[in-house]
Design a protein around this motif. Structure first.
Motif, PDB file in Angstrom:
ATOM      1  N   GLU A 129       9.603  68.718  57.618  1.00  0.00           N
ATOM      2  CA  GLU A 129       8.829  68.264  58.770  1.00  0.00           C
ATOM      3  C   GLU A 129       7.813  67.204  58.336  1.00  0.00           C
ATOM      4  OE1 GLU A 129       8.517  69.202  62.242  1.00  0.00           O
ATOM      5  OE2 GLU A 129      10.582  69.820  61.895  1.00  0.00           O
ATOM      6  N   ARG A 132       9.570  63.881  57.723  1.00  0.00           N
ATOM      7  CA  ARG A 132      10.013  63.255  58.971  1.00  0.00           C
ATOM      8  C   ARG A 132       8.866  62.560  59.692  1.00  0.00           C
ATOM      9  NH1 ARG A 132      13.794  68.085  61.618  1.00  0.00           N
ATOM     10  NH2 ARG A 132      15.162  68.374  59.802  1.00  0.00           N
ATOM     11  N   ARG A 133       7.667  63.075  59.514  1.00  0.00           N
ATOM     12  CA  ARG A 133       6.496  62.514  60.196  1.00  0.00           C
ATOM     13  C   ARG A 133       5.768  61.475  59.348  1.00  0.00           C
ATOM     14  NH1 ARG A 133       5.535  65.601  64.711  1.00  0.00           N
ATOM     15  NH2 ARG A 133       6.468  67.682  64.717  1.00  0.00           N
ATOM     16  N   TYR A 162       9.210  62.745  66.279  1.00  0.00           N
ATOM     17  CA  TYR A 162       8.769  62.267  64.963  1.00  0.00           C
ATOM     18  C   TYR A 162       8.363  60.799  64.971  1.00  0.00           C
ATOM     19  CZ  TYR A 162      10.979  66.616  63.477  1.00  0.00           C
ATOM     20  OH  TYR A 162      11.338  67.942  63.336  1.00  0.00           O
TER      21      TYR A 162
END
Length: 219
Positions: A129, A132-133, A162
């Protein structure tokens, strides 16, 4: 052009003298020949990356931050990504979080997608996560969303979260909806009804541009 000539020279030097000697030659060019030396660094980096990515990235550790190292990162991954996109992208994730890395990530992921689309999509889906950000993957995530939008609109929609820029996220959703409407109007309309898009954006999504073959207009 100078760039093409230097690229040819770099390739011939590597073939004749080897990677290490060619890098030494590039570094021996007088600093006052800044434009020429910068071009040599870029082209040598690209040629080295084709045959020895490890040597190219090791050189980058000291050279990419030098006054002559601009665009070296891009040149390395442009050559590397078609053969091993995953390795090139993972290397970029270790690089400094700055514009040169962000641009290089776009270049690398595009080359990865062209060469091995399924692997490129799977690689992105395996990211954390946090990754992705990250700003480094902002461009590649946009490419992933764009590619998924053709066949998997629901997955593409999920991934728009995202996208860091709110305007970019809205444009992506509009684009996804347009493609979805052409493939499955009922499902797309069901999503649009409860979507986070404004009414204006929903109308824009329903206005299929001429390049998509005409058809629906102002529904």
């Amino acid at each position: 052009s100078l760039q093409r000539a230097v690229e040819t020279l770099a390739r011939l030097r590597i073939e004749r003298d080897g990677v290490d000697a060619t890098i030494e030659w590039a570094e021996s060019i007088p600093a006052h020949q800044h434009g020429f030396k910068s071009t040599v660094y870029q082209r040598v980096a690209g040629e080295v990356a084709k045959i020895d990515p490890g040597a190219a990235t090791s050189w980058c550790e000291r050279a990419c931050i030098s006054q002559h190292g601009g665009n070296m990162t891009q040149m390395i991954v442009r050559s590397w990504a078609p053969d091993d996109g995953a390795a090139a992208m993972e290397w970029l994730l270790t690089r400094p979080d700055r514009q040169e890395t962000w641009v290089a990530a776009r270049v690398a992921y595009r080359e990865f997608m062209i060469a091995r689309e399924d692997e490129a999509l799977a690689w992105m889906e395996a990211r954390t996560e946090e990754e992705r950000r990250s700003r480094v993957l902002e461009g590649p995530v946009g490419m992933y969303v764009n590619q998924r939008a053709w066949k998997d609109p629901e997955i593409a929609i999920e991934w728009t979260k995202y996208l860091r820029d709110e305007d970019q996220r809205e444009l992506a959703l509009i684009s996804i909806a347009r493609r979805w409407l052409r493939r499955d109007e009922e499902a797309a309309e069901a999503w649009l009804a409860d979507s986070p898009l404004s009414e204006e954006a929903r109308l824009e999504a329903r206005e299929i541009p001429a390049r998509f073959g005409g058809g629906r207009k102002n529904l």
